[in-house]
Design a protein around this motif. Structure first.
Motif, short mmCIF file in Angstrom:
data_model
loop_
_atom_site.label_atom_id
_atom_site.label_comp_id
_atom_site.label_asym_id
_atom_site.label_seq_id
_atom_site.Cartn_x
_atom_site.Cartn_y
_atom_site.Cartn_z
N GLU A 99 84.12 47.65 12.40
CA GLU A 99 82.44 47.09 12.21
C GLU A 99 82.13 48.91 12.27
O GLU A 99 81.14 49.51 11.64
CB GLU A 99 82.01 46.86 14.07
CG GLU A 99 82.03 45.28 13.99
CD GLU A 99 81.52 44.36 13.17
OE1 GLU A 99 80.29 44.80 12.71
OE2 GLU A 99 81.73 43.60 12.76
N ILE A 146 79.05 49.50 9.49
CA ILE A 146 77.92 50.34 11.00
C ILE A 146 77.88 51.37 9.71
O ILE A 146 76.71 52.30 8.93
CB ILE A 146 77.82 51.11 12.21
CG1 ILE A 146 77.90 49.54 12.73
CG2 ILE A 146 77.02 52.09 11.81
CD1 ILE A 146 78.11 49.31 14.43
N ARG A 167 71.06 44.18 16.02
CA ARG A 167 70.71 43.31 15.06
C ARG A 167 70.28 41.52 14.79
O ARG A 167 69.67 41.09 14.64
CB ARG A 167 72.04 43.38 13.68
CG ARG A 167 72.60 45.16 12.90
CD ARG A 167 71.28 44.42 12.26
NE ARG A 167 71.62 45.72 11.55
CZ ARG A 167 70.89 46.80 10.76
NH1 ARG A 167 69.79 46.13 10.31
NH2 ARG A 167 71.19 47.77 10.42
N ARG A 222 74.64 52.74 6.72
CA ARG A 222 73.41 53.32 7.01
C ARG A 222 73.34 54.78 6.02
O ARG A 222 72.58 55.79 5.98
CB ARG A 222 73.68 53.95 8.57
CG ARG A 222 73.39 52.98 9.34
CD ARG A 222 74.07 53.72 11.25
NE ARG A 222 72.89 55.07 10.70
CZ ARG A 222 73.20 56.40 11.87
NH1 ARG A 222 74.04 55.53 12.66
NH2 ARG A 222 72.13 57.54 11.85
N TRP A 237 74.89 48.37 17.92
CA TRP A 237 73.81 47.88 17.13
C TRP A 237 74.03 46.57 16.02
O TRP A 237 73.60 46.25 16.06
CB TRP A 237 75.01 49.16 16.37
CG TRP A 237 75.25 48.19 14.63
CD1 TRP A 237 75.86 47.19 13.44
CD2 TRP A 237 74.38 48.77 13.43
NE1 TRP A 237 75.39 47.34 12.71
CE2 TRP A 237 74.71 48.21 12.43
CE3 TRP A 237 73.26 49.81 13.19
CZ2 TRP A 237 73.47 48.61 11.12
CZ3 TRP A 237 72.77 50.36 11.89
CH2 TRP A 237 72.75 49.56 11.52
#
Length: 72
Positions: free
Chosen positions: A25, A29, A69, A33, A65
Motif C-alpha cells: 500500500e 500511495i 479514499r 501521489r 489514506w
C-alpha cells in the motif's frame, strides 16, 4: 509476513518492519501521489510524533489514506 526494510532519511540509515500488505500500500500511495517511495517515507517520518516509531507511523499513514479514499 513481516519484513525488515531500510531507508536513508536525512543522511542516516534506518530500518523498520512492515507486513507485506502495508508495504504494498505504501508503494501504491507513492505512485498515486507521484512520489518516490523514499520521499513518501521521509515525509511520514518528518510528520510523526517524536515518541512514535516509524513502523507505526507508516501503518497509520496507510490506514488514514485508505479511510480518506473510502469516505469519498
Amino acid at each position: 509476513m513481516i519484513r525488515k526494510h531500510s531507508a536513508t532519511l536525512h543522511g542516516h540509515r534506518t530500518s523498520f518492519s512492515l507486513e507485506d500488505a502495508f508495504w504494498d500500500e505504501l508503494q501504491a500511495i507513492a505512485r498515486a501521489r507521484g512520489l518516490s517511495l523514499a520521499a513518501l517515507i521521509r515525509e511520514i517520518d518528518d510528520a510523526r510524533e517524536p515518541e512514535s516509531n516509524l513502523s507505526s507511523a507508516l501503518r497509520l499513514h496507510v490506514l488514514s489514506w485508505i479511510k480518506e479514499r473510502s469516505a469519498r
